[in-house]
Write a protein that holds these residues in place. Structure first.
Motif, PDB file in Angstrom:
ATOM      1  N   SER A 117      47.057  40.260  32.327  1.00 50.56           N
ATOM      2  CA  SER A 117      46.531  41.438  31.642  1.00 50.56           C
ATOM      3  C   SER A 117      46.411  41.193  30.145  1.00 50.56           C
ATOM      4  O   SER A 117      47.319  40.638  29.510  1.00 50.56           O
ATOM      5  N   ALA A 165      45.992  42.660  38.155  1.00 52.46           N
ATOM      6  CA  ALA A 165      46.148  43.806  39.068  1.00 52.46           C
ATOM      7  C   ALA A 165      47.565  43.950  39.616  1.00 52.46           C
ATOM      8  O   ALA A 165      47.769  44.211  40.801  1.00 52.46           O
ATOM      9  N   SER A 174      35.514  53.220  38.918  1.00 53.66           N
ATOM     10  CA  SER A 174      36.478  52.772  37.910  1.00 53.66           C
ATOM     11  C   SER A 174      36.745  53.929  36.950  1.00 53.66           C
ATOM     12  O   SER A 174      35.890  54.221  36.108  1.00 53.66           O
ATOM     13  N   SER A 204      43.403  41.586  33.117  1.00 51.79           N
ATOM     14  CA  SER A 204      44.068  42.606  33.925  1.00 51.79           C
ATOM     15  C   SER A 204      43.309  42.957  35.196  1.00 51.79           C
ATOM     16  O   SER A 204      43.920  43.351  36.199  1.00 51.79           O
ATOM     17  N   ILE A 205      41.996  42.824  35.190  1.00 55.79           N
ATOM     18  CA  ILE A 205      41.206  43.146  36.373  1.00 55.79           C
ATOM     19  C   ILE A 205      41.556  42.183  37.504  1.00 55.79           C
ATOM     20  O   ILE A 205      41.574  42.556  38.675  1.00 55.79           O
ATOM     21  N   HIS A 264      38.751  49.106  34.616  1.00 53.68           N
ATOM     22  CA  HIS A 264      39.637  48.699  35.709  1.00 53.68           C
ATOM     23  C   HIS A 264      39.221  49.414  37.003  1.00 53.68           C
ATOM     24  O   HIS A 264      39.365  50.638  37.096  1.00 53.68           O
TER      25      HIS A 264
END
Length: 254
Positions: free
Chosen positions: A102, A58, A230, A54-55, A235
């Motif tokens: 993700s 995005a 973060s 997921s990082i 995230h």
């Protein structure tokens, strides 16, 4: 060595308020890499692919396969980094893609590798994976171990090198910020540190560029609290994404 690094860090941040994020990135990379560390070289029309969870994902539009646009790149560090590359390497006209998804762990990367990586025939492949390989064990939804993480990633890298012998690899350090709302220190540390050690080991083993994201965030929280970079500690928000981009660019030499 530690005394010298402390001196360099203090000197780096002596002018805090002026170009803070590039200075953090420089301190992190210089502290983890030797002067002759491997760098990335681009040729005309090089294909650069970002892979991960997921990082990296995005919020990208997964049905978009057009390079160099926000739909396909998402709104995370991959976009910030792509923008910097396109600015600095315009004469090479690179083609940059993001195929992060993700929630992914290493074994899930492997399940989609042919379609989401090899089919793009990347000249440069950047991988950020590992936080879910640990995080998802905490609620019992995944039975992985650091040994499985290392074995699965090693096998994936071997396979990739077999298929694309000339590929340039960039392996990014998984990270977690103590003080983020999702990070319970007692549950995360020092256990999660073993995943970072494994990633660095594989970067050395495969002659890959190593991107020290955890080291950068460790420096960053000395300037502003974890939630600035973060909110949940996993995230990144805008400052954290910019920091990741700066670290990636510094580590790769692009």
């Amino acid at each position: 060595m530690d005394t010298r690094r402390d001196f360099l860090r203090k000197a780096t941040f002596a002018g805090v308020g002026m170009a803070v994020i590039p200075n953090i990135a420089r301190a992190a990379v210089d502290g983890r890499q030797v002067a002759n560390a491997k760098k990335i070289t681009l040729k005309k029309d090089s294909v650069i692919l970002f892979q991960g969870d997921s990082i990296t994902d995005a919020g990208r539009k997964r049905d978009s396969i057009t390079c160099n646009n926000t739909d396909q790149l998402g709104m995370g560090y991959a976009l910030f980094t792509a923008t910097a590359i396109l600015n600095r390497q315009a004469d090479k006209q690179p083609k940059i893609y993001n195929r992060g998804i993700s929630g992914n762990k290493v074994y899930q990367l492997r399940e989609r590798w042919e379609v989401d990586t090899l089919a793009f025939m990347p000249d440069v492949l950047s991988i950020l994976i590992g936080v879910n390989d640990y995080w998802h064990t905490l609620n019992g939804s995944y039975k992985g171990t650091v040994e499985k993480y290392e074995t699965d990633l090693r096998d994936l890298l071997k396979y990739t090198k077999e298929k694309l012998p000339k590929i340039q690899l960039v392996l990014c350090e998984p990270f977690a910020l103590s003080g983020g709302t999702a990070i319970n220190d007692g549950a995360w540390f020092p256990m999660f540190d073993a995943y970072r050690v494994s990633l660095k080991k594989l970067a050395d083993e495969f002659d890959a560029v190593f991107v020290p994201f955890q080291s950068a965030f460790d420096e960053a929280v000395k300037i502003a609290p974890a939630t600035y970079w973060s909110p949940d500690g996993v995230h990144p928000d805008l400052p954290g994404r910019q920091l990741m981009s700066e670290v990636w660019m510094k580590a790769t030499g692009l």
